[in-house]
Design a protein around this motif. Structure first.
Motif, PDB file in Angstrom:
ATOM      1  N   MET A 156       0.828  -1.206   0.000  1.00  0.00           N
ATOM      2  CA  MET A 156       0.000   0.000   0.000  1.00  0.00           C
ATOM      3  C   MET A 156       0.864   1.257   0.000  1.00  0.00           C
ATOM      4  N   LEU A 157       1.926   1.262   0.791  1.00  0.00           N
ATOM      5  CA  LEU A 157       2.835   2.405   0.795  1.00  0.00           C
ATOM      6  C   LEU A 157       3.464   2.606  -0.582  1.00  0.00           C
ATOM      7  N   LEU A 158       3.861   1.513  -1.211  1.00  0.00           N
ATOM      8  CA  LEU A 158       4.482   1.588  -2.525  1.00  0.00           C
ATOM      9  C   LEU A 158       3.497   2.115  -3.571  1.00  0.00           C
ATOM     10  N   ILE A 159       2.284   1.579  -3.569  1.00  0.00           N
ATOM     11  CA  ILE A 159       1.284   1.992  -4.557  1.00  0.00           C
ATOM     12  C   ILE A 159       0.912   3.457  -4.374  1.00  0.00           C
ATOM     13  N   GLU A 160       0.711   3.858  -3.116  1.00  0.00           N
ATOM     14  CA  GLU A 160       0.362   5.257  -2.853  1.00  0.00           C
ATOM     15  C   GLU A 160       1.445   6.201  -3.345  1.00  0.00           C
ATOM     16  N   ARG A 161       2.681   5.865  -3.067  1.00  0.00           N
ATOM     17  CA  ARG A 161       3.789   6.734  -3.483  1.00  0.00           C
ATOM     18  C   ARG A 161       3.899   6.785  -5.006  1.00  0.00           C
ATOM     19  N   CYS A 162       3.710   5.652  -5.656  1.00  0.00           N
ATOM     20  CA  CYS A 162       3.784   5.628  -7.117  1.00  0.00           C
ATOM     21  C   CYS A 162       2.647   6.422  -7.735  1.00  0.00           C
ATOM     22  N   LEU A 163       1.450   6.292  -7.179  1.00  0.00           N
ATOM     23  CA  LEU A 163       0.314   7.077  -7.675  1.00  0.00           C
ATOM     24  C   LEU A 163       0.541   8.564  -7.453  1.00  0.00           C
ATOM     25  N   GLY A 164       1.157   8.901  -6.317  1.00  0.00           N
ATOM     26  CA  GLY A 164       1.457  10.292  -6.040  1.00  0.00           C
ATOM     27  C   GLY A 164       2.460  10.864  -7.027  1.00  0.00           C
ATOM     28  N   LEU A 165       3.464  10.077  -7.362  1.00  0.00           N
ATOM     29  CA  LEU A 165       4.460  10.517  -8.343  1.00  0.00           C
ATOM     30  C   LEU A 165       3.849  10.690  -9.715  1.00  0.00           C
ATOM     31  N   LEU A 166       2.795   9.892 -10.012  1.00  0.00           N
ATOM     32  CA  LEU A 166       2.127   9.993 -11.307  1.00  0.00           C
ATOM     33  C   LEU A 166       1.043  11.069 -11.319  1.00  0.00           C
ATOM     34  N   GLY A 167       0.806  11.677 -10.144  1.00  0.00           N
ATOM     35  CA  GLY A 167      -0.164  12.770 -10.074  1.00  0.00           C
ATOM     36  C   GLY A 167      -1.586  12.343  -9.867  1.00  0.00           C
ATOM     37  N   PHE A 168      -1.823  11.073  -9.464  1.00  0.00           N
ATOM     38  CA  PHE A 168      -3.195  10.608  -9.269  1.00  0.00           C
ATOM     39  C   PHE A 168      -3.731  10.884  -7.873  1.00  0.00           C
ATOM     40  N   VAL A 169      -2.818  11.157  -6.933  1.00  0.00           N
ATOM     41  CA  VAL A 169      -3.276  11.501  -5.579  1.00  0.00           C
ATOM     42  C   VAL A 169      -2.553  12.762  -5.162  1.00  0.00           C
TER      43      VAL A 169
END
Length: 310
Positions: free
Chosen positions: A296-309
Motif C-alpha cells: 500500500m505504501l508503494l502503490i500510494e507513493r507511485c500514484l502520487g508521483l504519477l499525479g493521481f493523488v
C-alpha cells in the motif's frame, strides 16, 4: 547423498553442486522480502534517484541479503543437519561444502558493499555492511544459540532494508525510514514465535533456545499477544505522521486488528493442542500483513508521483 558419511561430504560436495544449490544458499524467499521492503524505502524517500543507480542499489541489497543467507547456512550447518525443515539445504544435503558456502558468502558480501558504496553512496554501503554483520555475527553467531530473545534483537537485521533503500536515495536516515524499520522489527517476534510454536520439537532437537523451548508454550503465546498489540498501532504510524494517506491508515488499522484477533486465538490455545491451527493461521496472516502494508505504501507513493493523488 544419504549414504555418504558426514566426514566425507566436504570432499565430494564441490563436484555435485548445481546453480540451483547456490541459489538456495541465497535464501531467495528471504531475499525477495528484503528487496521488496528496500524498494519501498527507496520509493518513499524524497527526491529521486537515477533508474540505473536505483537498479544498482536494489541489486546490491539483494546480493547482500543473499550473502547473509549463505554465511548463515555456513555457520548453522551443524544444526541444519539436525532440523527437519532445514535438512534439504545444500550443505546438509552434501552438494556444497561449508568452505564453499563461506567463500561464496564472503565474496558476495564484499562485492555488494563495495559496489553500493562506490556507485550509489557511502552511507548506503555502510548500512548494508552493518546489516550483513548484524545478521551473521550478532544474530547467527551469538544471539541465536544463546538467548530466547534471539529473534527479538536479531530481528533488527531483517528490518534494516527500508533504511538502506532510503539512504540509497537520500544519503541519510530519517524518522520515516525508522518507522518502516520499526514495523518490521515489531512484526518479527510474533511472526517467528508463531512458527516456533508448531516447530518447537525441531528447535529443541537442534538445541536452539527459542522461547517455546526455554519458557514454554504458554509464555510464548502471551508474548505473541503482547507484541501483536504493540505492532498494530505502529503499522498505522505512517498515516498518523503524514507520510501515508488516510486510506492507508484505515487499511492498516483493519489489518492490525485482524493480527491481534488471531494473536488472541493463539493465546487461548491449550498446551495439548497438537494441530496448532491458530498458530499456523497467524503465521500465514503475518506474511500477508507485512506485504499488504508495504504494498500500500508503494502503490500510494507511485500514484502520487504519477499525479493521481494529492
Amino acid at each position: 547423498m544419504s549414504d555418504v558419511p558426514l566426514n566425507r561430504i566436504d570432499t565430494v560436495a564441490g563436484n555435485l553442486a548445481s546453480p540451483s544449490d547456490y541459489l538456495a544458499l541465497l535464501k531467495p524467499r528471504v531475499m525477495s522480502l528484503v528487496v521488496f521492503t528496500a524498494l519501498v524505502g527507496m520509493v518513499m524517500a524524497p527526491g529521486g534517484i537515477h533508474p540505473v543507480l536505483g537498479f544498482t542499489a536494489l541489486l546490491c541489497i539483494a546480493i547482500g541479503a543473499g550473502a547473509s543467507g549463505a554465511l548463515n547456512m555456513w555457520y548453522d550447518a551443524d544444526i541444519d543437519r539436525v532440523m527437519k525443515r532445514t535438512q534439504s539445504r545444500p550443505i546438509p544435503k552434501g552438494t556444497i561444502t561449508e568452505g564453499e558456502a563461506l567463500a561464496f558468502g564472503l565474496t558476495l558480501s564484499g562485492f555488494s558493499v563495495a559496489l553500493l558504496a562506490l556507485f550509489v553512496n557511502v552511507v548506503a554501503g555502510a548500512l548494508l555492511a552493518f546489516t550483513i554483520f548484524f545478521y551473521v555475527v550478532v544474530y547467527s553467531m551469538w544471539l541465536k544459540r544463546s538467548t530466547q530473545q534471539n529473534i527479538v534483537i536479531g530481528g533488527a537485521a531483517g528490518a534494516f532494508p527500508p533504511i538502506v533503500g532510503w539512504a540509497a536515495v537520500t544519503g541519510s536516515v530519517s524518522y520515516e525510514s525508522i518507522i518502516l524499520f520499526l514495523i518490521i522489527f515489531m512484526w518479527t517476534p510474533p511472526h517467528f514465535w508463531a512458527l516456533a510454536l508448531f516447530k518447537s520439537d525441531d528447535y529443541k532437537r537442534a538445541g536452539i533456545p527459542m522461547m517455546p523451548v526455554v519458557s514454554g508454550m504458554a509464555e510464548t503465546r502471551k508474548q505473541i499477544l503482547i507484541y501483536s498489540i504493540l505492532l498494530a498501532p505502529i503499522g498505522v504510524l505512517p498515516a498518523i505522521l503524514g507520510f501515508a494517506s488516510f486510506a492507508y491508515g484505515v487499511a492498516a488499522t483493519a489489518l492490525g486488528l485482524g493480527f491481534v484477533i488471531l494473536a488472541v486465538r493463539v493465546y487461548r490455545m491449550t498446551d495439548d493442542d497438537k494441530a496448532m491451527l491458530p498458530a499456523k493461521r497467524l503465521f500465514g496472516f503475518s506474511i500477508l500483513y507485512l506485504f499488504l502494508l508495504f504494498a500500500m505504501l508503494l502503490i500510494e507513493r507511485c500514484l502520487g508521483l504519477l499525479g493521481f493523488v494529492a
